[in-house]
Scaffold this active site. Structure first.
Site, PDB file in Angstrom:
ATOM      1  N   LYS A  54       0.898  -1.245  -0.145  1.00 30.16           N
ATOM      2  CA  LYS A  54       0.099  -0.075  -0.260  1.00 30.16           C
ATOM      3  C   LYS A  54       0.823   1.271  -0.014  1.00 30.16           C
ATOM      4  O   LYS A  54       0.632   2.093  -0.484  1.00 30.16           O
ATOM      5  CB  LYS A  54      -1.050   0.111   1.216  1.00 30.16           C
ATOM      6  CG  LYS A  54      -2.165  -1.023   1.164  1.00 30.16           C
ATOM      7  CD  LYS A  54      -3.006  -1.305   2.193  1.00 30.16           C
ATOM      8  CE  LYS A  54      -3.742  -2.548   1.985  1.00 30.16           C
ATOM      9  NZ  LYS A  54      -4.406  -3.008   3.171  1.00 30.16           N
ATOM     10  N   GLN A  98      -4.741  -1.577   9.309  1.00 23.70           N
ATOM     11  CA  GLN A  98      -4.467  -3.108   8.584  1.00 23.70           C
ATOM     12  C   GLN A  98      -5.277  -3.931   9.490  1.00 23.70           C
ATOM     13  O   GLN A  98      -5.060  -4.251  10.692  1.00 23.70           O
ATOM     14  CB  GLN A  98      -3.118  -3.455   8.480  1.00 23.70           C
ATOM     15  CG  GLN A  98      -3.161  -4.672   7.822  1.00 23.70           C
ATOM     16  CD  GLN A  98      -3.482  -4.550   6.352  1.00 23.70           C
ATOM     17  OE1 GLN A  98      -3.337  -3.588   5.606  1.00 23.70           O
ATOM     18  NE2 GLN A  98      -4.008  -5.631   5.843  1.00 23.70           N
ATOM     19  N   ASP A 121     -10.696   3.611   3.941  1.00 24.78           N
ATOM     20  CA  ASP A 121     -11.073   2.261   3.794  1.00 24.78           C
ATOM     21  C   ASP A 121     -12.427   1.719   4.201  1.00 24.78           C
ATOM     22  O   ASP A 121     -12.719   0.555   3.916  1.00 24.78           O
ATOM     23  CB  ASP A 121     -10.089   1.307   4.933  1.00 24.78           C
ATOM     24  CG  ASP A 121      -9.614  -0.216   4.338  1.00 24.78           C
ATOM     25  OD1 ASP A 121      -9.658  -0.396   3.260  1.00 24.78           O
ATOM     26  OD2 ASP A 121      -9.214  -0.977   5.250  1.00 24.78           O
TER      27      ASP A 121
END
Ligand code: NAP
Length: 288
Positions: A54, A98, A121
């Site tokens: 990422k 994450q 996200d």
């Protein structure tokens, strides 16, 4: 006849090039360099790989990316304090924690600490609630990648029977909502679903997101269905990762299918970049 390929790798590359152009424009015209902060708690090997990918992708698009690595024994409070600091920092436009975090932490509470304007996200309680309402700024990246891929290839979603296998908060549930939002008739399957083959057999659009290698057999699939395989599984003795669908047989029945790798996977990172730029454009202040 063999299915046509939903080529996520090529589309993702195109989207990333468009993102890089937008970043150039934001820098030149508005003094904003989109910035994503990624928080990694612990050292799970897959998560370490994903977070590095990422960061690299952000930098390749001209964005700033910070990787904040916290020890695996961090307390709930410590992780939330880091997130709150980033929430307050006007130079940061996107924050990603994450998934999964270590088991001793309350993941939903942590994810929901991310400010909704920076939740690129799309998996905080507020973002997911807004997805239900149809008002989300940011949608979980893998489901968004799936519908973007379908739309790019001109696949009609409206009125179609869609079956999503899996109901996780990062994938199955938001994928079902994203398809519902686009007027599909959606069925969500899970580990207690009875007679999965016959439910799968109804699907005009099948999204496989259960995390079990080649669990969904080609013979279950309705002729002409569109098959989207989000699964990504390591199998001992196989040199490449495999999806949740038995590809070779499914490709004989489907009209369109995603390969694994090169289908859904690359779209996820492309969507993360796109949503970070969106956050910078919509809510960001000059930071250069
Ligand atoms: P997860 O949290 O483990 O969820 C799996 C879901 O599948 C659960 O809802 C589970 O049902 C359901 N399930 C398990 N066995 C089943 C069965 N026999 N029949 C029907 N449903 C079953 O997994 P996830 O995080 O959503 O990930 C799913 C897959 O997508 C994995 O292979 C993962 O690697 C991949 N993935 C790919 C990307 C990407 O970027 N391409 C991103 C994220 C994940 P219950 O709820 O009843 O337990």
């Amino acid at each position: 006849m063999a299915a046509q390929i939903l080529d996520g790798a090529t589309l993702a590359k195109q989207i990333r090039a468009e993102v890089a152009q937008e970043v150039e424009h934001l820098k030149a015209e508005h003094n904003i360099t989109p910035r994503l902060s990624v928080i990694l708690v612990g050292d799970d090997p897959a998560s370490v790989t994903y977070t590095r990918m990422k960061k690299k992708a952000c930098e390749a698009a001209g964005m700033i990316s910070d990787l904040i690595e916290l020890p695996g024994d961090s307390t709930q409070q410590a992780v939330k304090d880091v997130i709150r600091t980033l929430n307050e920092d006007p130079t940061v436009h996107g924050i990603l924690v994450q998934h999964p975090v270590p088991k001793h932490l309350d993941e939903l509470d942590i994810l929901s600490t991310v400010a909704v304007e920076k939740d690129v996200d799309g998996i905080s309680a507020l973002s997911l609630g807004r997805l239900v309402l149809g008002t989300a700024d940011f949608v979980a990246c893998t489901p968004l990648g799936i519908v973007t891929l379908l739309e790019h290839y001109g696949i009609e979603i409206k009125g179609k029977e869609a079956v999503v296998v899996g109901r996780s908060i990062i994938l199955g549930k938001p994928a079902a909502l994203a398809l519902l939002e686009r007027h599909a008739t959606v069925t969500v399957c899970h580990s207690r679903t009875q007679d999965l083959p016959s439910v799968v057999g109804r699907a005009d659009i099948l999204v496989a997101a259960l995390g079990k290698p080649e669990f969904i057999k080609g013979e279950w699939i309705k002729p002409g269905a569109v098959v989207v395989d989000a699964g990504y599984n390591k199998v001992e003795g196989r040199d490449k990762d495999v999806g949740d669908v038995e590809y070779e047989t499914a490709a004989q029945k489907a009209s369109w299918i995603t390969p694994v790798p090169g289908g859904v996977g690359p779209m996820t990172i492309a969507m993360l970049l796109k949503q970070t730029v969106k956050a910078a454009k919509k809510y960001g202040a000059a930071n250069v």
